[in-house]
Write an enzyme that holds these catalytic residues in place. Structure first.
Site, short mmCIF file in Angstrom:
data_model
loop_
_atom_site.label_atom_id
_atom_site.label_comp_id
_atom_site.label_asym_id
_atom_site.label_seq_id
_atom_site.Cartn_x
_atom_site.Cartn_y
_atom_site.Cartn_z
N SER A 75 0.81 -1.22 0.00
CA SER A 75 0.00 0.00 0.00
C SER A 75 0.84 1.27 0.00
O SER A 75 1.55 1.54 -0.96
CB SER A 75 -0.93 -0.07 1.21
OG SER A 75 -1.85 0.97 1.21
N ASP A 218 -1.89 6.48 -3.33
CA ASP A 218 -0.85 5.74 -2.63
C ASP A 218 -0.36 4.62 -3.57
O ASP A 218 -0.81 4.52 -4.72
CB ASP A 218 -1.37 5.20 -1.29
CG ASP A 218 -2.41 4.12 -1.46
OD1 ASP A 218 -3.16 4.17 -2.45
OD2 ASP A 218 -2.47 3.19 -0.62
N ASP A 220 -0.85 1.47 -4.05
CA ASP A 220 -1.74 0.50 -4.70
C ASP A 220 -3.07 1.13 -5.12
O ASP A 220 -4.00 0.42 -5.52
CB ASP A 220 -1.96 -0.74 -3.83
CG ASP A 220 -2.73 -0.44 -2.55
OD1 ASP A 220 -2.66 0.71 -2.07
OD2 ASP A 220 -3.39 -1.36 -2.02
N ASP A 222 -5.68 2.61 -3.72
CA ASP A 222 -7.01 2.54 -3.11
C ASP A 222 -7.34 3.86 -2.41
O ASP A 222 -8.46 4.07 -1.98
CB ASP A 222 -7.18 1.34 -2.16
CG ASP A 222 -6.14 1.27 -1.08
OD1 ASP A 222 -5.19 2.09 -1.08
OD2 ASP A 222 -6.26 0.39 -0.20
#
Ligand code: MG
Length: 440
Positions: A75, A218, A220, A222
């Site tokens: 993440s 960020d 990844d 999300d």
């Protein structure tokens, strides 16, 4: 450890059809191969989607009727980190109970390899980005967006958001420029967490190019953090409050789900627009699960997570970007103006060191030291000084620290409240610890 953890996850899925994907970290390819081999050895069918935003994988699980997914991602964490995120058949991260099932298999070594005839096989999976992009386009008014001709700068921070957000927003007719849009696991452009200090490049680019909006993800993708046309980097709960306001205007009476660390703005807007707020523990999974339980259509987090239930009740950076772009297009106004109309609060986020074995004691004692104030214990201890000022003291699950959030109408009031409780906390943390120094 990755091999054993993945074998345990394979036992949990018990031969299902599982998606395997990853973010752009340098260790991702290596770890992903271990994960896929372990799942195959546990008898699962594995569909490798390779590099993809986490919410895109979650969407594909839910609507492509897979049994789950294992996403290799860390993440927003620094480049050297990596992790395994396990997604259930509903597209949401598995629950803590389910994680414990996997941990029991892991620690008890209850793992027996499948015989040759029961080994899983790799299955092909087509392009997952296009259906995901179409789903997002279907949730916003693309005609209004197209007519607005908005000028945007997207900063995926060298993460996998580069695969979706620029092409999504170009497809709906925006003028899109990018920075840090080459996927690179060393994150050369900026650290993967979209904090205000990490987004100075985006802020400058927005001002320099005269763009209407900056969008950052960020690692990844999300989460989405927004930069107004004046270069100001906004906290996620302020932009979420705008989305909430416009959502409640067309969906009166709905319940909004948000963690206790979010600004009271979320409550103010709900009251103003005739909605309700349901507060949860911090962590996106708590928001997702609560939304599913009560059928809520909208959730949000202060870190830039927006959960739009009709799309999928998980945080999704590209969906969040599309919602804010739609809002600007519909209102025809600047982001700074829209935010300027919201009630203003000052938020401080900080941390204070505390040994693991003192955390419970300190939390129990802190509520005794204060009296006559409203205390909530949904997650850590949240103390309301009055209706417009509060402090949240939360033990970190991974570090020997307390995370502290303070919110008040002004900077001075927030600082005073913080000062007051930092003293109380330090005394409780140090209590009975003889360090050879005179008492302070
Ligand atoms: Mg993330």
């Amino acid at each position: 450890m990755i091999l054993r953890a993945s074998q345990s996850i394979g036992v949990f899925f018990d031969g299902g059809r599982i998606l395997a994907g990853r973010d752009g970290r340098t260790s991702g390819e290596m770890i992903s191969m271990i994960v896929k081999s372990a799942l195959l050895s546990a008898g699962c069918s594995v569909c490798d989607v390779g590099l993809a935003p986490t919410p895109c994988i979650q969407y594909t699980v839910r609507f492509g009727h897979y049994d789950g997914a294992v996403v290799v991602t860390a993440s927003h964490n620094p480049p050297r980190y990596n992790g395994l995120k396990v997604v259930g058949r509903d597209g949401i991260e598995i629950s803590r109970d389910e994680e414990e099932q996997i941990e029991r298999v892991f620690f008890e070594g209850r793992w027996t390899p499948k015989v040759q005839s029961q080994l899983g096989s790799m299955k092909s999976v087509g392009d997952i980005l296009t259906p995901y992009q179409s789903a997002i386009e279907g949730r916003v008014d693309t005609e209004v967006i197209r007519r607005s001709g908005l000028k945007l700068v997207v900063d995926p921070g060298n993460g996998v958001g580069a695969l979706i957000t620029p092409r999504l927003l170009s497809a709906v007719g925006c003028d899109v420029q990018t920075i840090n849009a080459a996927i690179d696991g060393t994150f050369p452009g900026r650290p993967p967490e979209p904090t205000p200090e990490n987004l100075q490049g985006l802020s400058k680019t927005v001002k320099l190019t005269g763009a209407d909006l900056g969008i950052a993800h960020d690692g990844d993708a999300d989460r989405a953090i927004f930069v107004a046309e004046n270069g100001e980097v906004e906290w996620g709960d302020r932009t979420f409050a705008l989305v909430e306001k416009h959502f409640l205007m067309s969906n009166p009476g709905e319940t909004i789900v948000t963690p206790v660390s979010s600004s009271q703005l979320v409550r103010d807007i709900a009251e103003e627009q005739g909605g309700r707020v349901e507060w949860t523990r911090v962590g996106s999974i708590n928001v997702s699960r609560r939304m599913e339980e009560i059928g809520s259509k909208l959730g949000g987090e202060e870190n830039g997570g927006i959960f739009y239930g009709p799309h999928i009740p998980v945080r999704d950076g590209a969906m969040a970007a599309a919602m804010i772009v739609e809002l600007l297009a519909k209102t025809g106004r600047k982001l700074s103006e829209l935010l300027g109309e919201l009630p203003h609060y000052h938020i401080i986020k900080t941390k204070i060191g505390c040994p693991e074995n003192r955390k419970d004691h300190v939390l129990a004692e802190v509520t005794k030291v204060i009296s006559g104030r409203t205390v909530e214990t949904i997650d850590g201890v949240k103390i309301w000084r009055d209706r417009r000022s509060w402090i949240l003291i939360r033990p970190s699950g991974t570090e020997p620290i307390f995370r502290i959030f303070v919110e008040a109408p002004s900077r001075d009031e927030a600082n005073n409240l913080l000062g007051e409780y930092v003293t109380v906390l330090r005394d409780l943390i140090d209590e009975g610890v003889y360090d050879g120094k005179p008492a302070r």
